[in-house]
Design an enzyme around this catalytic site. Structure first.
Site, mmCIF file in Angstrom:
data_model
loop_
_atom_site.group_PDB
_atom_site.id
_atom_site.type_symbol
_atom_site.label_atom_id
_atom_site.label_comp_id
_atom_site.label_asym_id
_atom_site.label_seq_id
_atom_site.Cartn_x
_atom_site.Cartn_y
_atom_site.Cartn_z
ATOM 1 N N HIS A 46 0.803 -1.216 0.000
ATOM 2 C CA HIS A 46 0.000 0.000 0.000
ATOM 3 C C HIS A 46 0.843 1.277 0.000
ATOM 4 O O HIS A 46 0.299 2.366 -0.160
ATOM 5 C CB HIS A 46 -0.924 0.028 1.220
ATOM 6 C CG HIS A 46 -2.000 -1.020 1.186
ATOM 7 N ND1 HIS A 46 -2.945 -1.079 0.201
ATOM 8 C CD2 HIS A 46 -2.266 -2.047 2.038
ATOM 9 C CE1 HIS A 46 -3.761 -2.107 0.426
ATOM 10 N NE2 HIS A 46 -3.371 -2.709 1.523
ATOM 11 N N GLN A 144 0.153 -12.965 6.411
ATOM 12 C CA GLN A 144 -0.979 -12.166 6.886
ATOM 13 C C GLN A 144 -2.251 -13.006 6.957
ATOM 14 O O GLN A 144 -2.657 -13.633 5.981
ATOM 15 C CB GLN A 144 -1.184 -10.947 5.993
ATOM 16 C CG GLN A 144 -0.133 -9.873 6.237
ATOM 17 C CD GLN A 144 -0.560 -8.525 5.709
ATOM 18 O OE1 GLN A 144 0.108 -7.971 4.849
ATOM 19 N NE2 GLN A 144 -1.648 -7.988 6.226
ATOM 20 N N GLU A 146 -5.919 -12.444 7.161
ATOM 21 C CA GLU A 146 -6.780 -11.277 6.953
ATOM 22 C C GLU A 146 -8.046 -11.614 6.160
ATOM 23 O O GLU A 146 -8.531 -10.800 5.367
ATOM 24 C CB GLU A 146 -5.998 -10.147 6.274
ATOM 25 C CG GLU A 146 -5.216 -10.544 5.041
ATOM 26 C CD GLU A 146 -4.383 -9.405 4.489
ATOM 27 O OE1 GLU A 146 -4.620 -8.247 4.867
ATOM 28 O OE2 GLU A 146 -3.484 -9.676 3.671
ATOM 29 N N ASP A 172 -8.986 -5.877 6.473
ATOM 30 C CA ASP A 172 -9.436 -6.799 5.440
ATOM 31 C C ASP A 172 -10.187 -7.984 6.055
ATOM 32 O O ASP A 172 -11.133 -8.498 5.448
ATOM 33 C CB ASP A 172 -8.253 -7.296 4.607
ATOM 34 C CG ASP A 172 -7.816 -6.286 3.568
ATOM 35 O OD1 ASP A 172 -8.686 -5.754 2.856
ATOM 36 O OD2 ASP A 172 -6.613 -6.005 3.466
#
Length: 252
Positions: A46, A144, A146, A172
């Site tokens: 990001h 991750q 998520e 998320d």
């Protein structure tokens, strides 16, 4: 080779706190790497980083005390290998939903016979001639968790050889449950999922981590059992100080 002090702290049962960098500024990367934080997470998913600027940031962080880590943009063998070749000592892989996803991530990070990382590296040669002998132990590999599917598979994911821990993406994960991320704390399912993640890490001897909203939140998450905690990002830290300044000056 340099010792991964953040990983060492976590293996001793202590928390490791980090700051994320996403503004694309090597000057900010250098400053934060020297501020006393345990690790810096360069965000290629990001953040505003290209390949060249990411390398420049890793160079800028080299003289700091913080362990240099990075989040790749996706679970990709070449992307993971390139960041390791440039000197990262920790890799965070997003959107890992199954044990198969976790194995792909872990294998990309470890030299054979543990994994399938390609032999050869560039800037990572700064870590010295013992790099290939010690890197498998010093690298911290976090996947991750998520999504609702990842939570369902979390114990199998965390049991994957080569995975050191996880980094929970609460936003998320909330979206996958049909919950507004800004109201995740009000969701019983979301709260139970966080508890399940911590317990799965305990059951498998792995390190639980999470993206936090603030330094205060990072400490609270440590009290909940999370050890690998990103407390804030460079943009958020800057804007928080800017807004506080506006209030002092009567402009807000």
């Amino acid at each position: 080779m340099r010792i991964n002090t953040a990983k060492q702290k976590m293996l001793e049962g202590k928390p490791a706190y980090g700051y994320a960098i996403g503004l694309g500024s090597m000057v900010a990367a250098e400053a934060l790497a020297n501020c006393g934080i345990d690790f810096i997470l360069l965000d290629r998913q990001h953040g505003s980083w290209g390949e060249d600027s990411a390398i420049a940031a890793l160079v800028a962080m080299h003289g700091g005390t913080a362990t240099p880590m990075a989040r790749v943009s996706k679970n990709d063998y070449t992307m993971i290998g390139r960041l390791l070749d440039e000197g990262c000592m920790g890799i965070i892989v997003p959107m890992v939903h199954t044990p198969e996803d976790a194995k792909a991530a872990a294998d990309a990070c470890r030299l054979p016979p543990t994994g399938s990382r390609s032999w050869g590296w560039g800037r990572a040669s700064i870590w010295g001639p013992t790099y290939p002998d010690l890197v498998n132990d010093q690298i911290f590999v976090a996947v991750q968790i998520e999504s609702r599917l990842a939570v369902e598979n979390v114990e199998a994911i965390m049991a994957t050889p080569g995975v050191d821990g996880c980094w929970t993406g609460p936003g998320d994960m909330a979206l996958s449950m049909g919950v507004d991320p800004r109201k995740a704390a009000e969701s019983d399912e979301h709260c139970r999922a966080l508890e399940k993640i911590v317990q799965a890490c305990k059951n498998t001897g792995k390190i639980p981590g999470i993206a936090c909203a603030s330094p205060e939140d990072a400490v609270r998450r440590w009290e909940q059992g999370f050890q690998f905690n990103v407390a804030a990002g460079d943009g958020g830290l800057m804007m928080k100080a800017a807004r506080e300044g506006l209030q002092v000056m009567g402009l807000a």
